[in-house]
Design an enzyme around this catalytic site. Structure first.
Site, PDB file in Angstrom:
ATOM      1  N   HIS A  14       0.826  -1.082  -0.035  1.00  0.00           N
ATOM      2  CA  HIS A  14      -0.046  -0.139  -0.030  1.00  0.00           C
ATOM      3  C   HIS A  14       0.907   1.033   0.148  1.00  0.00           C
ATOM      4  CE1 HIS A  14      -3.430   2.493   0.782  1.00  0.00           C
ATOM      5  NE2 HIS A  14      -4.345   1.518   0.946  1.00  0.00           N
ATOM      6  N   TRP A  30       2.310   5.381   4.261  1.00  0.00           N
ATOM      7  CA  TRP A  30       1.388   5.335   5.351  1.00  0.00           C
ATOM      8  C   TRP A  30       1.506   4.021   6.256  1.00  0.00           C
ATOM      9  CZ3 TRP A  30      -2.432   6.277   0.680  1.00  0.00           C
ATOM     10  CH2 TRP A  30      -2.675   7.577   0.480  1.00  0.00           C
ATOM     11  N   GLU A  33      -2.508   5.032 -12.041  1.00  0.00           N
ATOM     12  CA  GLU A  33      -3.974   5.237 -12.492  1.00  0.00           C
ATOM     13  C   GLU A  33      -4.191   6.414 -12.858  1.00  0.00           C
ATOM     14  OE1 GLU A  33      -6.370   3.791  -9.351  1.00  0.00           O
ATOM     15  OE2 GLU A  33      -6.192   1.649  -9.682  1.00  0.00           O
ATOM     16  N   TYR A  82     -11.126  -4.926  -9.859  1.00  0.00           N
ATOM     17  CA  TYR A  82     -11.751  -5.259  -8.566  1.00  0.00           C
ATOM     18  C   TYR A  82     -12.636  -6.223  -9.060  1.00  0.00           C
ATOM     19  CZ  TYR A  82      -8.285  -2.472  -6.460  1.00  0.00           C
ATOM     20  OH  TYR A  82      -6.947  -2.061  -5.849  1.00  0.00           O
ATOM     21  N   GLU A 116      -2.127  -4.054 -10.410  1.00  0.00           N
ATOM     22  CA  GLU A 116      -3.187  -3.905  -9.318  1.00  0.00           C
ATOM     23  C   GLU A 116      -4.558  -4.469  -9.548  1.00  0.00           C
ATOM     24  OE1 GLU A 116      -3.237   0.190  -7.625  1.00  0.00           O
ATOM     25  OE2 GLU A 116      -5.284  -0.337  -7.031  1.00  0.00           O
ATOM     26  N   TRP A 147      -3.482  -6.107  -4.830  1.00  0.00           N
ATOM     27  CA  TRP A 147      -3.408  -4.656  -3.599  1.00  0.00           C
ATOM     28  C   TRP A 147      -4.118  -5.286  -2.671  1.00  0.00           C
ATOM     29  CZ3 TRP A 147      -1.387  -0.075  -3.927  1.00  0.00           C
ATOM     30  CH2 TRP A 147      -1.918   0.867  -3.199  1.00  0.00           C
ATOM     31  N   LYS A 170      -4.230  -2.431   6.620  1.00  0.00           N
ATOM     32  CA  LYS A 170      -5.323  -1.490   6.720  1.00  0.00           C
ATOM     33  C   LYS A 170      -6.688  -2.363   6.974  1.00  0.00           C
ATOM     34  CE  LYS A 170      -7.500   2.096   3.899  1.00  0.00           C
ATOM     35  NZ  LYS A 170      -7.749   2.800   2.773  1.00  0.00           N
TER      36      LYS A 170
END
Length: 540
Positions: free
Chosen positions: A127, A131, A232, A293, A317, A356, A361
């Site tokens: 990721h 972060w 992206e 996705y 991804e 991904w 998270k």
């Protein structure tokens, strides 16, 4: 319509909506104080913090989104073809068997090694490096290589959103990962993670040329490095994206003439039809990005099948969930994509792919359970992560294993066609980029915001800083449930049956959101939905 009956239904719903604790949705100021450890206040903490489930009198939560991600369901059944508990795979020194990668095969579209044999890379992406820095250590990547068997790792360096543009030191983490992957003997993708803003020519990305000049100078002689120059692009035309790509390819090729360059495509790297029609100016060893996705983009499966025979594709991804990063996993749809990648199109090309994401998270697409990186629990996986590691262990190419489906190699007298992708036939023009049934205005990628951001477009996540005090939730599926309760007997109106209504509501939300997407596109920008939250509650 029977007005008295409608009023009765509204009254029943209002009664249910005002209930607290174990009986229904919490109506406090935070919306985000629910968790698996605290089921007495109940919302869908796997995705949005409003109106997605209720608690029956027993106090246990009946989740209806499939569960399985960060904080998702403890039940995770593997789909057919993926073993439940495969043996660990050690893929150290994979590069020693393959060396520098290029494009070849009879079509010039296949990723091949130094001997001209087909290579399929399967791995995982970080990721945002800035972060989740404690997730990306030599120990964690070593574990992935020696236990899961990955043969590629993607280092995602966000540029905007607090990344490289404002904190150039994040580049040092990229260099560390490149070195670790070299020592482990696997490939690494350096990802210039441009996402917000969506135009790669934006001033936010003004440091791109200097960055890629430095990377090319550092790694031109390395065999294990691949360059991804635009993650992206979104909200921007292919001509503008191509302008940026041509510039970056020139920068890199001035220093490094051979390393694979991976180029993003418009609409969050879904519009692979556009470079098929108008490729970059210097297509030698250039591949194009496709992202998907499984819960949002199954209709794009045919697009991959069509264009895999026209341009070199690398899936840098993908996720098992919806495009928001939550809801799922969708294993059936995922397997359709992954099975296609084994041998795609009439050229029978094997497509490499990177999932991904390797992060802890609190979202369904994350491979690790929340808190795993802090305790260095690299195998404490979510349902999505469990699927990925089991799939990789059972399918990944190793030095000792057989390669994936391989196109017929060219004869010695006919070198691979690597100068440019084949031109699509005149009689079969590329599919126009618009209208696209699922991507005219798709939900933002789960990579769009840092984990602490409260994103108006998808209500609220369970991040600690999400949804400040005072932002009360909307009524408990008040509007949508009216019509549902009209057809239910009175005995079903009590809160012990409320989770049934929530299940029906959840199934309806995706269809409704799609029907409204075009209208919303005209009304406003996706980034400023705060004025229409009440309008969208029917479909969130």
């Amino acid at each position: 319509m029977n007005i008295p009956l409608l009023l009765m239904a509204l009254a029943a719903i209002a009664t249910v909506s005002s209930a607290q604790g174990a009986n229904c949705l919490p109506m406090d100021s935070s919306r985000c104080d629910c968790s698996w450890a605290n089921p007495s206040v109940c919302t869908d903490d796997g995705s949005e913090c409003t109106c997605m489930c209720c608690c029956p009198m027993t106090g246990s939560c009946d989740y209806n989104n499939g569960g399985g991600g960060g904080g998702g369901s403890s039940s995770c059944t593997m789909p057919a073809g993926v073993p439940t508990d495969p043996a660990s795979v050690n893929n150290r020194d994979f590069i020693a068997c393959h060396g520098k990668l290029g494009l070849g095969g009879s079509s010039g579209l296949q990723l091949v090694d130094e001997s001209g044999s087909a290579v399929q890379l399967i791995g995982i992406s970080s990721h945002g490096l800035h972060w989740f820095p404690n997730c990306y250590t030599k120990e964690s990547i070593t574990f992935l290589v020696e236990n899961w068997g990955i043969n590629v790792f993607r280092a995602s360096m966000y540029v905007g959103e607090g990344g490289y543009a404002t904190n150039p030191n994040v580049k040092n983490k990229v260099k560390e990962i490149v070195q670790w992957c070299k020592e482990l003997g696997i490939y690494v993708i350096i990802d210039w993670h441009m996402l917000t803003p969506g135009n790669p020519n934006d001033a936010t990305y003004s440091g791109a040329a200097d960055f890629w000049n430095e990377m090319a100078t550092l790694y031109k002689d390395e065999k294990h490095v691949l360059y991804e120059v635009a993650n992206e692009p979104n909200g921007v035309s292919w001509s503008e994206v191509k302008q940026y790509l041509d510039n970056m390819i020139d920068v890199i090729r001035a220093v490094d003439s051979e390393t694979i360059i991976i180029c993003g495509t418009p609409t969050w790297s879904q519009d692979i039809d556009q470079p098929a029609a108008i490729p970059v100016a210097r297509p030698y060893h250039v591949m194009y990005t496709f992202h998907f996705y499984a819960g949002s983009h199954i209709s794009l499966l045919g697009r991959v099948e069509q264009y895999a025979s026209q341009i070199p594709i690398f899936v840098t991804e993908w996720g098992t969930t919806q495009a928001t990063g939550d809801v799922g996993p969708y294993f059936s749809e995922t397997m359709q994509f992954l099975n296609l990648f084994a041998s795609a199109g009439s050229a029978q090309v094997s497509i490499s792919f990177v999932q991904w994401s390797f992060a802890d998270k609190d979202e369904d697409s994350a491979a690790l359970m929340p808190g795993s990186c802090g305790t260095q629990s690299w195998d404490t996986t979510s349902c999505s992560g469990t699927f990925l590691k089991n799939f990789v262990k059972s399918k990944v190419q190793t030095c000792s294993g057989a390669p994936p489906a391989t196109p017929t190699p060219p004869s010695p007298t006919s070198p691979p066609v690597t100068q440019k992708p084949p031109t699509p036939p005149v009689t079969n023009p590329p599919v126009p980029s618009t209208p696209k049934p699922v991507v005219t205005n798709p939900p933002p990628s789960p990579t769009q915001s840092p984990p602490s951001s409260c994103r108006e477009w998808d209500s609220c996540t369970t991040s600690p800083n999400c949804c400040p005090s005072g932002s009360a939730p909307p009524p408990c599926v008040l509007e949508v449930s009216v019509l549902i309760l009209l057809v239910l007997p009175p005995s079903a109106w009590i809160c012990t049956r409320w989770h049934l209504v929530a299940e029906l509501f959840w199934m309806k939300r995706t269809v409704g959101a799609l029907l409204l997407s075009k209208l919303l596109e005209v009304m406003m920008d996706w980034s400023s939905l705060s004025t229409t939250n009440s309008f969208l509650v029917l479909f969130q």
